[in-house]
Design an enzyme around this catalytic site. Structure first.
Site: not given
Length: 345
Positions: A68-69, A113, A162, A221
């Protein structure tokens, strides 16, 4: 006591964040996976650039570690815009938001975020900024208080969360584009690891990166983090090259099995099986049993276990499945009701 996780896709220290940032793609064409989202974003960005307008407000939601980032920074780079990043918990009062919004230029991107953790006053303060590009800022207090209507330059707000279910309906409705991030396939993760290994100048035998990808829980990640741990192991225990034996030994040392489950995942499943006789078990009870935060179990552990069919969520609580019992070699003594429930699935 909380269990330390090498595959924890949520918390990162500064060194790990720098490592992941160095591997982060900068162009949409470099991004791997999430094909449907990439296609929609490409069309939206091309249309916005042709019109000379900022991109519509965008929300990315899904489990942690899925990019997402990364997509927020890619959008900024593709649009030729500056990006300012913050997080929901960091914006405590209206003045915090005002400091960000007053320094934003036309076309810039504000990335928030964990946007579901915004306080109600801050969230309501942002509404007119998203819709009308203005805010009503209150200065002083009491009888001397006055409200200043402050115009803003047109910008794009990109939110990441999330837990989209915790976003209020008014906030969710103000985003023009909402994208759900999905888990990656092992093939997609292997392609990501090939790119990462090339950037790190890390020699690898055939099949080694696929082995890491298969244990990465469908999360880039986690895949890059495991690559780092395996690289360290190869440099100390081997000759700096990834071989099948080196990768297998490194992942065994980290106690990550062939499905990517770590000790916390297995403890979670065993708690349902052994302590709660297969379930149902409430998430608060499981968190207390394991000494973990409820949010950690809901956001980090459960999504993958649900994805691979190892647990079920029911109105009564969490239940373990036969597949999980077979994987962990657990034999349950089921009640008549549980036998009936198993037949339904």
């Amino acid at each position: 006591m909380a269990i330390d996780r090498v595959i924890n896709s949520e918390s990162m220290n500064a060194q790990e964040e720098t490592f992941n940032t160095s591997l982060r793609p900068t162009q949409l064409a470099e991004c791997i996976g999430q094909e449907n989202i990439k296609e929609k974003l490409s069309i939206a960005m091309s249309a916005a650039k042709k019109r000379g307008e900022p991109l519509d407000h965008t929300l990315f939601y899904g489990p942690p570690g899925l990019g997402k980032t990364t997509l927020a920074h890619v959008i900024a780079n593709e649009m030729g815009a500056k990006i300012r990043t913050t997080s929901g918990p960091a914006l405590v009062k209206q003045g915090d938001v005002m400091g960000l919004l007053s320094n934003i230029n036309t076309g810039d991107i504000l990335f928030i975020d964990e946007i579901h953790r915004l306080s109600t006053p801050v969230e309501e303060f942002i509404y007119p900024a998203m819709e009308d590009f203005r805010v009503d800022f209150t200065v002083d207090s009491g009888m001397h208080a006055k409200t200043i209507n402050f115009p803003l330059k047109q910008f794009t707000l990109i939110g990441a969360t999330t837990r989209a279910g915790l976003l209020s309906a008014p906030m969710r409705g103000r985003f023009g584009m909402l994208y759900h991030m999905e888990f990656y396939s092992s093939q997609e993760l292997a392609t990501i690891l090939v790119r990462s290994a090339n950037l790190l100048n890390l020699p690898c035998d055939n099949g080694t990166l696929e082995l890491i990808a298969s244990r990465s829980r469908g999360t880039p990640r986690v895949a890059n983090r495991l690559l780092k741990r395996v690289r360290d192991y190869a440099q100390v225990k081997g000759k700096g090259k990834l071989t099948e034996d080196i990768v297998t030994s490194a992942l065994t040392m980290e106690r990550i099995d062939e499905l990517g489950l770590d000790e916390l995942d297995r403890s979670f499943l065993r708690a349902i099986a052994n302590i709660y006789n297969g379930g149902p078990a409430g998430i608060e009870a499981l968190a207390a049993t394991l000494g973990e935060e409820k949010d950690t179990l809901e956001d980090v552990v459960e999504p993958y276990l649900l994805q691979i069919g190892f647990i079920r969520r029911t109105k009564r609580g969490r239940e373990i499945t036969k597949a999980a019992c077979q994987h962990l070699s657990i034999k349950l003594k089921l009640t008549e009701q549980q036998d009936f429930d198993e037949e339904l699935y």
